[in-house]
Design an enzyme around this catalytic site. Structure first.
Site, PDB file in Angstrom:
ATOM      1  N   SER A 101       0.816  -1.205   0.000  1.00 45.11           N
ATOM      2  CA  SER A 101       0.000   0.000   0.000  1.00 45.11           C
ATOM      3  C   SER A 101       0.858   1.267   0.000  1.00 45.11           C
ATOM      4  CB  SER A 101      -0.962  -0.044   1.196  1.00 45.11           C
ATOM      5  OG  SER A 101      -1.972   0.910   1.071  1.00 45.11           O
ATOM      6  N   ASP A 240      -2.284   6.202  -3.493  1.00 44.47           N
ATOM      7  CA  ASP A 240      -1.149   5.553  -2.836  1.00 44.47           C
ATOM      8  C   ASP A 240      -0.659   4.413  -3.723  1.00 44.47           C
ATOM      9  OD1 ASP A 240      -3.322   3.894  -2.406  1.00 44.47           O
ATOM     10  OD2 ASP A 240      -2.662   3.257  -0.431  1.00 44.47           O
ATOM     11  N   ASP A 242      -0.970   1.208  -4.016  1.00 43.35           N
ATOM     12  CA  ASP A 242      -1.867   0.213  -4.630  1.00 43.35           C
ATOM     13  C   ASP A 242      -3.207   0.807  -5.019  1.00 43.35           C
ATOM     14  OD1 ASP A 242      -2.873   0.487  -2.034  1.00 43.35           O
ATOM     15  OD2 ASP A 242      -3.428  -1.622  -1.871  1.00 43.35           O
ATOM     16  N   ASP A 244      -5.680   2.197  -3.385  1.00 44.85           N
ATOM     17  CA  ASP A 244      -6.928   1.956  -2.655  1.00 44.85           C
ATOM     18  C   ASP A 244      -7.324   3.165  -1.814  1.00 44.85           C
ATOM     19  OD1 ASP A 244      -5.143   1.761  -0.525  1.00 44.85           O
ATOM     20  OD2 ASP A 244      -5.934  -0.136   0.226  1.00 44.85           O
TER      21      ASP A 244
END
Length: 451
Positions: A101, A240, A242, A244
């Site tokens: 992340s 960010d 990833d 999400d």
């Protein structure tokens, strides 16, 4: 949480804590647990972000999945919510995302999604952990036609992009600045916003395996703020690693955090009668100004512990369709089952376009109170019992009395470290400092490790 799984899968320093050996076992045992009840050959999607360790862990994980007869669809670089979306819509047995992340490049992680597109339940994670800790691996070892097969599936990215575009509106005449964090959104955000007819400027779009989240992205929006001002963009959107989560920047260069984003989208849905139970789900960390704005608008709130996992649990159990965190995790359950930065960005731009209001106008309805958080190292045995200490309970009560409803205090233990977190919000920085420092001094005196 278990021994291996935290609130967001298994994480650690790549090749040190999260090794290829562990990734292989997670693939083998996770694939087995998630496909036990399948009547046909199980199908699992695997994706990763842009970290240098991603391909190493991907190879090991896929080998583990193949060893228990799973048909693996290799997606390559894709946003975490893209995996969740594809698992649901293509009726896969499970999905796996390799990402840490917003963490730096040296870290990585592995998180699983069930066939419903949601992150795994605790009992499923514990079942995988039991296999990891077993003295020996007794799972079946198929051979020949019993082994799994590997399918490269670049079409997955295109399908996810098309889905995102269908949720939006024509953004002609709007200039959007994008920061894709040198992460997973770098393969999709540009195309998606061009398909929506926006004019775009992009930074953080040249991943090299080591620069993910490095001075860019939702945790480092400073470059995006400058880009918005330089280009005269209508809004900036920072994802960010990833993708999400989302942090936005208004046309003046000011940050618009998850609280304000949720309010803007929630108010829009509420006015159209589309906000389920007229309620937004948020965590204890949401700003007092956010709560006051909801009250003024007549929107209800449901409050959970910190972590998008708990927000999603509350949304599922009570039938809510909007929730999230101050950090920028926003879940819009009408469209996807997990936080989706690009989806949220599209909805935010849609509200701007349909209302004709600037982002600064929309965000101005939420007055963000100054907030201060202090972490105090305490005896681990006391972090969950701090409120049982009379002096601590008394000083918190005294500070709350002084606030007279125009502020907020939150004292909570860390879930992973021997820390007590003391947070306060108030109308001015000076008041916040006073409340936090006064409580922190008493905590240190009573149960601090340095005493």
């Amino acid at each position: 949480m278990g021994k291996y799984f935290g609130t967001d899968g298994v994480r650690g320093e790549a090749n040190v804590e999260l090794t290829p050996e562990l990734a292989f076992k997670l693939g083998r045992f996770g694939g087995y647990v998630l496909s036990q009840h399948e009547t046909e050959r199980p199908k699992v999607f695997v994706a990763r972000d842009t970290r240098i360790s991603g391909e190493m862990l991907e190879s090991a994980l896929i080998a583990g999945l193949l060893s228990v007869g799973i048909e693996v669809y290799k997606l390559g670089v894709l946003a975490t919510p893209g995996v969740s979306y594809l698992v649901r819509t293509e009726k896969a047995s499970a999905g796996v995302m390799i990402s840490a992340s917003h963490n730096p490049a040296l870290d990585n992680g592995i998180k699983f999604f069930g066939n419903d597109g949601f992150k795994l339940a605790d009992d499923q994670e514990l079942e995988i952990e039991a296999l990891l800790d077993a003295p020996e691996d007794t799972l079946p070892r198929p051979s020949a036609e019993g082994l799994g097969t590997l399918v490269d599936y670049p079409e997955g990215l295109r399908k996810y992009e098309k889905f995102l575009v269908t949720t939006g509106t024509d953004l002609s005449g709007m200039t959007v600045a994008l920061d894709t964090a040198n992460g997973a959104a770098s393969v999709s955000a540009r195309d998606v916003f061009l398909d929506l007819n926006a004019e775009i400027a992009v930074i953080g779009e040249k991943p090299n395996g080591l620069n993910i989240n490095d001075g860019v992205g939702s945790t480092h929006p400073e470059q995006l703020q400058e880009l918005v001002k330089e280009t005269g963009a209508d809004l900036g959107l920072a994802f960010d690693g990833d993708s999400d989560r989302l942090i936005a920047v208004d046309e003046t260069g000011e940050i618009v955090d998850g609280d304000r984003i949720m309010f803007i989208i929630g108010k829009y849905l509420s006015e159209k009668g589309l906000l389920a139970h007229n309620t937004i789900v948020t965590t204890v960390m949401s700003n007092l100004g956010f709560h006051k704005a909801l009250d003024k608008q007549g929107i209800n709130k449901a409050i959970t512990a910190v972590g998008d996992r708990y927000v999603v649990e509350e949304m599922r159990s009570s039938g809510y369709n909007l929730g999230g965190e101050q950090s920028g995790h926003v879940i819009i359950m009408d469209y996807n089952t997990t936080g989706d930065g690009q989806l949220t960005a599209i909805q935010l731009a849609k509200v701007m376009k349909e209302t004709g209001k600037s982002l600064s106008e929309l965000a101005a309805e939420v007055t963000i109170y100054p907030q201060k958080l202090v972490n105090i190292r305490v005896e681990n045995s006391m972090k969950d019992r701090a409120m049982e200490v009379p002096a601590i309970a008394n000083i918190i009560a005294k500070m709350e009395d002084e606030m007279a409803g125009n502020g907020r205090i939150l004292v909570r233990p860390s879930g992973t470290e021997p820390l007590l977190r003391v947070m306060a919000e108030a109308p001015t920085d000076a008041e916040v400092d006073y409340y936090v420092d006064t409580i922190a001094d008493v905590v240190r005196t009573e149960i601090g490790c340095d005493n």
